[in-house]
Design a protein around this motif. Structure first.
Motif, mmCIF file in Angstrom:
data_model
loop_
_atom_site.group_PDB
_atom_site.id
_atom_site.type_symbol
_atom_site.label_atom_id
_atom_site.label_comp_id
_atom_site.label_asym_id
_atom_site.label_seq_id
_atom_site.Cartn_x
_atom_site.Cartn_y
_atom_site.Cartn_z
ATOM 1 N N GLY B 18 0.853 -1.186 0.000
ATOM 2 C CA GLY B 18 0.000 0.000 0.000
ATOM 3 C C GLY B 18 0.882 1.227 0.000
ATOM 4 O O GLY B 18 1.775 1.370 -0.841
ATOM 5 N N ALA B 19 0.675 2.105 0.979
ATOM 6 C CA ALA B 19 1.467 3.331 1.032
ATOM 7 C C ALA B 19 2.785 3.120 1.771
ATOM 8 O O ALA B 19 3.661 3.963 1.736
ATOM 9 C CB ALA B 19 0.658 4.432 1.709
ATOM 10 N N VAL B 20 2.914 1.971 2.445
ATOM 11 C CA VAL B 20 4.110 1.732 3.252
ATOM 12 C C VAL B 20 5.224 1.161 2.377
ATOM 13 O O VAL B 20 5.031 0.168 1.669
ATOM 14 C CB VAL B 20 3.802 0.737 4.392
ATOM 15 C CG1 VAL B 20 5.035 0.546 5.259
ATOM 16 C CG2 VAL B 20 2.628 1.214 5.211
ATOM 17 N N ARG B 21 6.379 1.802 2.422
ATOM 18 C CA ARG B 21 7.519 1.281 1.681
ATOM 19 C C ARG B 21 8.376 0.458 2.644
ATOM 20 O O ARG B 21 9.152 1.004 3.409
ATOM 21 C CB ARG B 21 8.329 2.418 1.074
ATOM 22 C CG ARG B 21 7.566 3.218 0.037
ATOM 23 C CD ARG B 21 8.473 4.210 -0.664
ATOM 24 N NE ARG B 21 9.273 3.568 -1.696
ATOM 25 C CZ ARG B 21 8.812 3.279 -2.908
ATOM 26 N NH1 ARG B 21 7.581 3.572 -3.224
ATOM 27 N NH2 ARG B 21 9.595 2.702 -3.797
ATOM 28 N N ALA B 22 8.199 -0.869 2.581
ATOM 29 C CA ALA B 22 8.943 -1.747 3.480
ATOM 30 C C ALA B 22 10.411 -1.798 3.071
ATOM 31 O O ALA B 22 11.298 -2.000 3.893
ATOM 32 C CB ALA B 22 8.335 -3.140 3.471
ATOM 33 N N LEU B 23 10.624 -1.627 1.764
ATOM 34 C CA LEU B 23 11.992 -1.627 1.260
ATOM 35 C C LEU B 23 12.072 -0.528 0.220
ATOM 36 O O LEU B 23 11.229 -0.437 -0.667
ATOM 37 C CB LEU B 23 12.304 -2.994 0.628
ATOM 38 C CG LEU B 23 13.788 -3.309 0.469
ATOM 39 C CD1 LEU B 23 14.436 -3.449 1.829
ATOM 40 C CD2 LEU B 23 13.955 -4.602 -0.323
ATOM 41 N N ASP B 24 13.069 0.345 0.355
ATOM 42 C CA ASP B 24 13.073 1.560 -0.448
ATOM 43 C C ASP B 24 14.381 1.680 -1.227
ATOM 44 O O ASP B 24 15.374 2.162 -0.704
ATOM 45 C CB ASP B 24 12.860 2.761 0.494
ATOM 46 C CG ASP B 24 12.518 4.027 -0.272
ATOM 47 O OD1 ASP B 24 12.487 3.970 -1.516
ATOM 48 O OD2 ASP B 24 12.293 5.058 0.375
ATOM 49 N N ASP B 25 14.365 1.204 -2.462
ATOM 50 C CA ASP B 25 15.475 1.395 -3.376
ATOM 51 C C ASP B 25 16.813 0.948 -2.773
ATOM 52 O O ASP B 25 17.730 1.744 -2.604
ATOM 53 C CB ASP B 25 15.539 2.873 -3.786
ATOM 54 C CG ASP B 25 16.464 3.073 -4.991
ATOM 55 O OD1 ASP B 25 16.678 2.088 -5.719
ATOM 56 O OD2 ASP B 25 16.965 4.192 -5.167
ATOM 57 N N VAL B 26 16.898 -0.350 -2.463
ATOM 58 C CA VAL B 26 18.121 -0.874 -1.867
ATOM 59 C C VAL B 26 18.973 -1.557 -2.938
ATOM 60 O O VAL B 26 18.473 -2.407 -3.677
ATOM 61 C CB VAL B 26 17.803 -1.875 -0.738
ATOM 62 C CG1 VAL B 26 19.057 -2.622 -0.315
ATOM 63 C CG2 VAL B 26 17.193 -1.147 0.453
ATOM 64 N N SER B 27 20.224 -1.155 -3.025
ATOM 65 C CA SER B 27 21.170 -1.821 -3.912
ATOM 66 C C SER B 27 22.323 -2.335 -3.075
ATOM 67 O O SER B 27 22.784 -1.648 -2.166
ATOM 68 C CB SER B 27 21.701 -0.864 -4.977
ATOM 69 O OG SER B 27 20.654 -0.474 -5.832
ATOM 70 N N LEU B 28 22.758 -3.563 -3.388
ATOM 71 C CA LEU B 28 23.760 -4.192 -2.538
ATOM 72 C C LEU B 28 24.426 -5.304 -3.332
ATOM 73 O O LEU B 28 23.757 -6.080 -4.010
ATOM 74 C CB LEU B 28 23.042 -4.762 -1.308
ATOM 75 C CG LEU B 28 23.823 -5.535 -0.270
ATOM 76 C CD1 LEU B 28 24.865 -4.650 0.371
ATOM 77 C CD2 LEU B 28 22.866 -6.048 0.798
ATOM 78 N N ASN B 29 25.749 -5.341 -3.275
ATOM 79 C CA ASN B 29 26.472 -6.443 -3.909
ATOM 80 C C ASN B 29 27.147 -7.276 -2.844
ATOM 81 O O ASN B 29 27.820 -6.745 -1.969
ATOM 82 C CB ASN B 29 27.534 -5.924 -4.875
ATOM 83 C CG ASN B 29 26.911 -5.367 -6.131
ATOM 84 O OD1 ASN B 29 25.935 -5.919 -6.634
ATOM 85 N ND2 ASN B 29 27.447 -4.268 -6.620
ATOM 86 N N VAL B 30 26.943 -8.571 -2.912
ATOM 87 C CA VAL B 30 27.591 -9.475 -1.967
ATOM 88 C C VAL B 30 28.502 -10.389 -2.777
ATOM 89 O O VAL B 30 28.047 -11.026 -3.735
ATOM 90 C CB VAL B 30 26.545 -10.311 -1.192
ATOM 91 C CG1 VAL B 30 27.229 -11.283 -0.253
ATOM 92 C CG2 VAL B 30 25.610 -9.388 -0.411
ATOM 93 N N GLY B 31 29.787 -10.419 -2.422
ATOM 94 C CA GLY B 31 30.732 -11.230 -3.163
ATOM 95 C C GLY B 31 30.558 -12.711 -2.881
ATOM 96 O O GLY B 31 30.009 -13.095 -1.842
ATOM 97 N N ALA B 32 31.028 -13.556 -3.790
ATOM 98 C CA ALA B 32 30.946 -15.002 -3.584
ATOM 99 C C ALA B 32 31.740 -15.385 -2.349
ATOM 100 O O ALA B 32 32.888 -14.976 -2.186
ATOM 101 C CB ALA B 32 31.476 -15.726 -4.810
ATOM 102 N N GLY B 33 31.120 -16.133 -1.451
ATOM 103 C CA GLY B 33 31.796 -16.602 -0.257
ATOM 104 C C GLY B 33 31.796 -15.614 0.890
ATOM 105 O O GLY B 33 32.350 -15.894 1.949
ATOM 106 N N GLU B 34 31.161 -14.476 0.687
ATOM 107 C CA GLU B 34 31.159 -13.453 1.732
ATOM 108 C C GLU B 34 30.084 -13.745 2.775
ATOM 109 O O GLU B 34 29.068 -14.367 2.482
ATOM 110 C CB GLU B 34 30.881 -12.088 1.085
ATOM 111 C CG GLU B 34 31.519 -10.946 1.833
ATOM 112 C CD GLU B 34 31.240 -9.594 1.166
ATOM 113 O OE1 GLU B 34 31.689 -8.590 1.720
ATOM 114 O OE2 GLU B 34 30.568 -9.539 0.116
#
Lengths: 270, 360
Positions: B18-34
């Motif tokens: 609805g009007a609630v943004r539970a997640l707002d434009d999140v960008s994230l890189n996780v390396g292999a094995g991290e």
């Protein structure tokens, strides 16, 4: 404690234990002690056939109620709260009308000149009206309809208690929807299946009005034997004996079922 | 790059209810094995993000890539990731062995290969020989181990964990944290771990992503996060810091009331500045310290004995409250004045952390 429950115990004694005791007494005492009534049940063909038919119909009704009820309960459990209230309301709504009304309603739908036959004939699907009622078919259809809530409600109650993250866990571990349903949801809903089936089967064993109205006198269930013995032949002893045999069968079923799940789950919705 | 692990790329993922943004434009890189932790208070969107990675929640916009493949629309059972749930989600109608073998059955692995795999998965989590036990007979810690074994038996290259230790008591939780660290090194898979416990995140992770109100505030290695917080929210959430409003004096010093404090770090731009004073970075002035150190003098208002350490509460001349932590040893006991006494503490310019005030 005893003082508090004694009024309740008194009511149970007056309304249940005494009449049932009197019933059992009737079946073995007629101008002296006799087992004649039970001998007749064992030896006479009509009794055997009626008991067999009653169990057959009850099994069939239970099976059909399960096949129809499971998807309904599943849907009510799976959809958002508002929708599940609607589905359950639709299941329970007919419950609030008289059994007699529902039986006659099916008569109106199924009889030779009823809604279904007229519709099929006007569409030229059939030439002659189908025999949908006054037989076992009509009895089964109406009985399934009337007993369906007793299947859906325990199923729904059991499904509600299955944690939602179990299905998510199943999916994350590689199980597709069908596999997750068969291996996780279905086994966990089995107590509800057993509870619903026991309720429907036991209630169906003693069903009277529906088979009387829709069976057309050809489908003679045990409850009808009781009524005939009283109404036609004034044989109270014979009627009592049949009732006692039916009661004992029901108690036996409950006993067997209680080996598998707690009876509280069948009778209440714990 | 490790063959047993898979990189994860989150590209501007958003989720709106609805009007609630539970997640707002999140960008994230996780390396292999991290090993990356998603850290934040409840309602910060970390569980939503994990749900999107697991495939249980569809993002409103944005995309998810595993090892370069777009999996945004892929159903969970095809993602081949291990998930450990907060309340374990063990199947109550199956034995421990059947629970652990579930992924093998789902993948139609020949039944003959199950016992060996189940045995080694259970041995990995220290539950060798528990195959025949019922789930109900296990303690919380054992259930957690079974859930771990079940999530690892099919050697997933990515494992998601949703506060897996939150139901355990403190001691067990701490020993499991160390075990999970060791396990991660052994199996080499990428792990994304959700927690609201900053200590847990710092203990286990290669990097920690701090989230708030559906947004990613900062992602960094534990030391960087602790000592170089991006703003006052991160500074207050990580470690034990007192945040005090300060004024800019020049490029390398700020004013706290009348006292001017030098910082070895660049003072961030903007006018709304906060000083983050970690309680372990304040030292009692014994006169021998570096002359360059910032000095603050106040009145002791309380001394709290906490076993391995003492926490001392100070009020500066203008009433500003501070606290410092001293290891509980004889020397410290001797140097702390009684309540009401005066105490001077030093704060090294390297430890003088000035952050921009977080938006509401």
């Amino acid at each position: 404690m005893l003082a508090l429950v004694s009024p309740a115990l008194l009511v149970i004694l007056l309304l249940i234990v005494l009449p049932v005791g009197w019933l059992a007494w009737q079946s073995i005492y007629h101008d002296g002690f006799t087992l004649e009534n039970y001998r007749r049940i064992v030896s006479e063909d009509i009794y055997w056939r009626s008991f067999a038919l009653t169990f057959e119909i009850s099994l069939l009704v239970t099976l059909l109620a399960l096949l129809l009820g499971y998807p309904v309960a599943y849907a009510a459990n799976a959809v958002p709260r508002g929708w599940s209230v609607l589905i359950l309301a639709l299941v329970v709504l007919p419950f609030w009308t008289s059994v007699l009304v529902r039986a006659y309603a099916w008569l109106v739908l199924l009889q030779r000149t009823g809604v279904i036959n007229q519709l099929l004939r006007s569409l030229d699907v059939i030439g002659e009206p189908l025999a949908l009622v006054h037989n076992t078919f009509g009895t089964v259809v109406a009985t399934v309809h009337i007993l369906l809530p007793f299947m859906v409600l325990p199923l729904y109650a059991t499904m509600q208690k299955i944690p939602g993250d179990l299905m998510q866990a199943g999916a994350s571990l590689g199980a597709g929807p069908a596999h997750a349903f068969l291996r996780i949801f279905l086994p966990l809903s089995l107590p509800g299946v057993l509870a619903g089936c026991t309720m429907v089967f036991v209630l169906c064993l003693g069903f009277y009005i529906t088979p009387e109205l829709l069976g057309g006198g050809r489908t003679v269930m045990v409850s009808m034997l009781v009524s005939r013995n009283v109404e036609l032949y004034s044989q109270f002893g014979a009627a009592s004996a049949v009732a006692v045999v039916l009661l004992v069968s029901v108690l036996l079923i409950f006993f067997v079922v209680s080996r598998f799940i707690s009876l509280d789950r069948v009778l209440g919705q714990k | 790059m490790d063959k047993r692990a898979e990189s994860v790329e989150i590209r501007s993922a958003s989720k709106a209810y609805g009007a609630v943004r539970a997640l707002d434009d999140v960008s994230l890189n996780v390396g292999a094995g991290e090993f990356v932790s998603l850290l934040g208070p409840s309602g910060s969107g970390k569980t939503t993000l994990l749900g999107i990675l697991g495939g249980f929640i569809l993002p409103t916009s944005g995309s998810i890539l595993f090892g370069g493949r777009d999996v945004t629309w892929m159903p969970p059972h095809k993602r081949d990731i291990g998930v450990v749930f907060q309340n374990y989600a063990l199947f109550p109608h199956m034995s421990v062995g059947e629970n652990v073998a579930f992924p093998l059955r789902a993948r139609r692995l020949p039944k003959a290969k199950w016992p060996e795999k189940v045995r080694s998965a259970l041995a990995m989590v220290g539950l060798a020989g528990y195959e025949g036990r019922g789930v109900a007979q296990l303690s919380g810690g054992q259930r957690q181990r079974v859930a771990l074994a079940r999530a690892m038996i099919f050697e997933p290259r990515l494992i998601l964990m949703d506060e897996p230790l939150s139901a355990l008591d403190k001691q067990l939780r701490e020993s499991m944290q160390i075990e999970l660290r060791a396990l991660h090194r052994r199996i080499g898979a990428t792990i994304i771990y959700v927690t609201h416990d900053q200590r847990e995140a710092l203990t286990m992770s290669d990097r920690v992503a701090v989230m708030k109100d559906g947004r990613l505030i900062q992602i960094d290695e534990p030391e960087r996060l602790h000592d170089h917080p991006a703003d006052s929210f991160v500074a207050s959430f990580i470690g034990e810091a007192t945040l005090l409003p300060v004024r800019r004096v020049d490029g390398c010093s700020v004013a706290l009331g009348n006292a001017v404090l030098r910082s070895a770090r660049a003072i961030p731009s903007g006018d709304a500045l906060m000083l983050a004073v970690h309680s372990e970075k304040l030292l009692i002035d014994n006169g021998a310290g570096d002359a360059a150190c910032n000095r603050l003098t106040g009145t002791v208002t309380d001394v709290v004995y906490q076993g391995e350490s003492l926490r001392i509460f100070l009020a500066l001349a203008d009433g500003t409250g501070l606290s410092l932590r001293q290891p509980s040893h004889h020397e410290a006991h001797r140097r702390i004045p009684p309540v009401g006494g005066s105490l001077t503490v030093t704060l090294h310019p390297e430890d003088t952390i000035v952050v921009p005030k977080a938006g509401a």
